[in-house]
Design a protein around this motif. Structure first.
Motif, PDB file in Angstrom:
ATOM      1  N   LEU A   3       0.821  -1.208   0.000  1.00  0.00           N
ATOM      2  CA  LEU A   3       0.000   0.000   0.000  1.00  0.00           C
ATOM      3  C   LEU A   3       0.856   1.260   0.000  1.00  0.00           C
ATOM      4  N   LYS A   4       1.987   1.215   0.650  1.00  0.00           N
ATOM      5  CA  LYS A   4       2.898   2.371   0.666  1.00  0.00           C
ATOM      6  C   LYS A   4       3.383   2.674  -0.749  1.00  0.00           C
ATOM      7  N   SER A  20      -8.206   4.069 -12.180  1.00  0.00           N
ATOM      8  CA  SER A  20      -7.471   3.934 -13.444  1.00  0.00           C
ATOM      9  C   SER A  20      -5.984   3.748 -13.162  1.00  0.00           C
ATOM     10  N   LEU A  21      -5.502   4.468 -12.156  1.00  0.00           N
ATOM     11  CA  LEU A  21      -4.090   4.341 -11.793  1.00  0.00           C
ATOM     12  C   LEU A  21      -3.783   2.962 -11.207  1.00  0.00           C
ATOM     13  N   LEU A  22      -4.745   2.374 -10.512  1.00  0.00           N
ATOM     14  CA  LEU A  22      -4.559   1.015  -9.991  1.00  0.00           C
ATOM     15  C   LEU A  22      -4.318   0.060 -11.149  1.00  0.00           C
ATOM     16  N   GLY A  65      -4.711 -13.443  -2.596  1.00  0.00           N
ATOM     17  CA  GLY A  65      -4.613 -12.586  -3.769  1.00  0.00           C
ATOM     18  C   GLY A  65      -5.903 -11.816  -4.006  1.00  0.00           C
ATOM     19  N   ARG A  66      -7.036 -12.476  -3.757  1.00  0.00           N
ATOM     20  CA  ARG A  66      -8.321 -11.795  -3.895  1.00  0.00           C
ATOM     21  C   ARG A  66      -8.488 -10.717  -2.832  1.00  0.00           C
ATOM     22  N   ARG A  67      -8.037 -11.009  -1.616  1.00  0.00           N
ATOM     23  CA  ARG A  67      -8.083  -9.996  -0.551  1.00  0.00           C
ATOM     24  C   ARG A  67      -7.150  -8.833  -0.877  1.00  0.00           C
ATOM     25  N   LEU A  68      -5.999  -9.139  -1.450  1.00  0.00           N
ATOM     26  CA  LEU A  68      -5.068  -8.088  -1.856  1.00  0.00           C
ATOM     27  C   LEU A  68      -5.704  -7.190  -2.909  1.00  0.00           C
ATOM     28  N   MET A  69      -6.352  -7.778  -3.917  1.00  0.00           N
ATOM     29  CA  MET A  69      -7.024  -6.993  -4.955  1.00  0.00           C
ATOM     30  C   MET A  69      -8.123  -6.124  -4.349  1.00  0.00           C
ATOM     31  N   TYR A  73      -8.163  -2.025  -4.331  1.00  0.00           N
ATOM     32  CA  TYR A  73      -9.305  -1.321  -4.913  1.00  0.00           C
ATOM     33  C   TYR A  73      -9.941  -0.381  -3.883  1.00  0.00           C
ATOM     34  N   ASN A  74     -10.159  -0.879  -2.670  1.00  0.00           N
ATOM     35  CA  ASN A  74     -10.740  -0.041  -1.613  1.00  0.00           C
ATOM     36  C   ASN A  74      -9.825   1.134  -1.280  1.00  0.00           C
ATOM     37  N   PHE A  75      -8.516   0.901  -1.298  1.00  0.00           N
ATOM     38  CA  PHE A  75      -7.568   1.979  -1.032  1.00  0.00           C
ATOM     39  C   PHE A  75      -7.655   3.032  -2.130  1.00  0.00           C
ATOM     40  N   ALA A  76      -7.773   2.610  -3.371  1.00  0.00           N
ATOM     41  CA  ALA A  76      -7.904   3.561  -4.490  1.00  0.00           C
ATOM     42  C   ALA A  76      -9.180   4.383  -4.338  1.00  0.00           C
ATOM     43  N   LEU A  77     -10.272   3.744  -3.953  1.00  0.00           N
ATOM     44  CA  LEU A  77     -11.525   4.470  -3.743  1.00  0.00           C
ATOM     45  C   LEU A  77     -11.401   5.471  -2.601  1.00  0.00           C
TER      46      LEU A  77
END
Length: 104
Positions: A3-4, A20-22, A65-69, A73-77
């Protein structure tokens, strides 16, 4: 640490939409040779799938991997919501004066 690194990438490209950046960041990290542990983890946990139309989809290879995705995604939002909050906070009430007139 993942995340960093993603956060740093978002800050460098703040003018674009975070989701989009993700896509751009993940594609770059997964398709290029691994240089860091973050690259290795992303390549091990996430798979890039392409359909016949050429659209790209990221898939977690395992539950982690699904939790990572989902986390990315939640971090991007949340990053996008934070940008909007800052923008609203910087606005003055007079900027929204015409909004009331539009309703009537």
């Amino acid at each position: 640490m993942i995340l960093k690194e993603f956060s740093d990438f978002l800050k460098e490209n703040e003018e674009k939409l975070s989701c989009s950046l993700l896509f751009v960041w993940l594609k770059k990290k997964i398709e290029s040779p691994a240089k860091t542990n973050v690259d290795k983890i992303l390549q091990k946990e996430i798979y890039i799938a392409k359909n016949k139309a050429g659209h790209t989809l990221f898939i977690g290879k395992s539950p982690s991997g699904r939790r990572l995705m989902e986390s990315l995604y939640n971090f991007a939002l949340s990053f996008e919501q934070q940008k909007m909050s800052r923008w609203i906070h910087e606005q003055k009430a007079n900027n929204f004066k015409n909004c009331k007139d539009m309703k009537e």
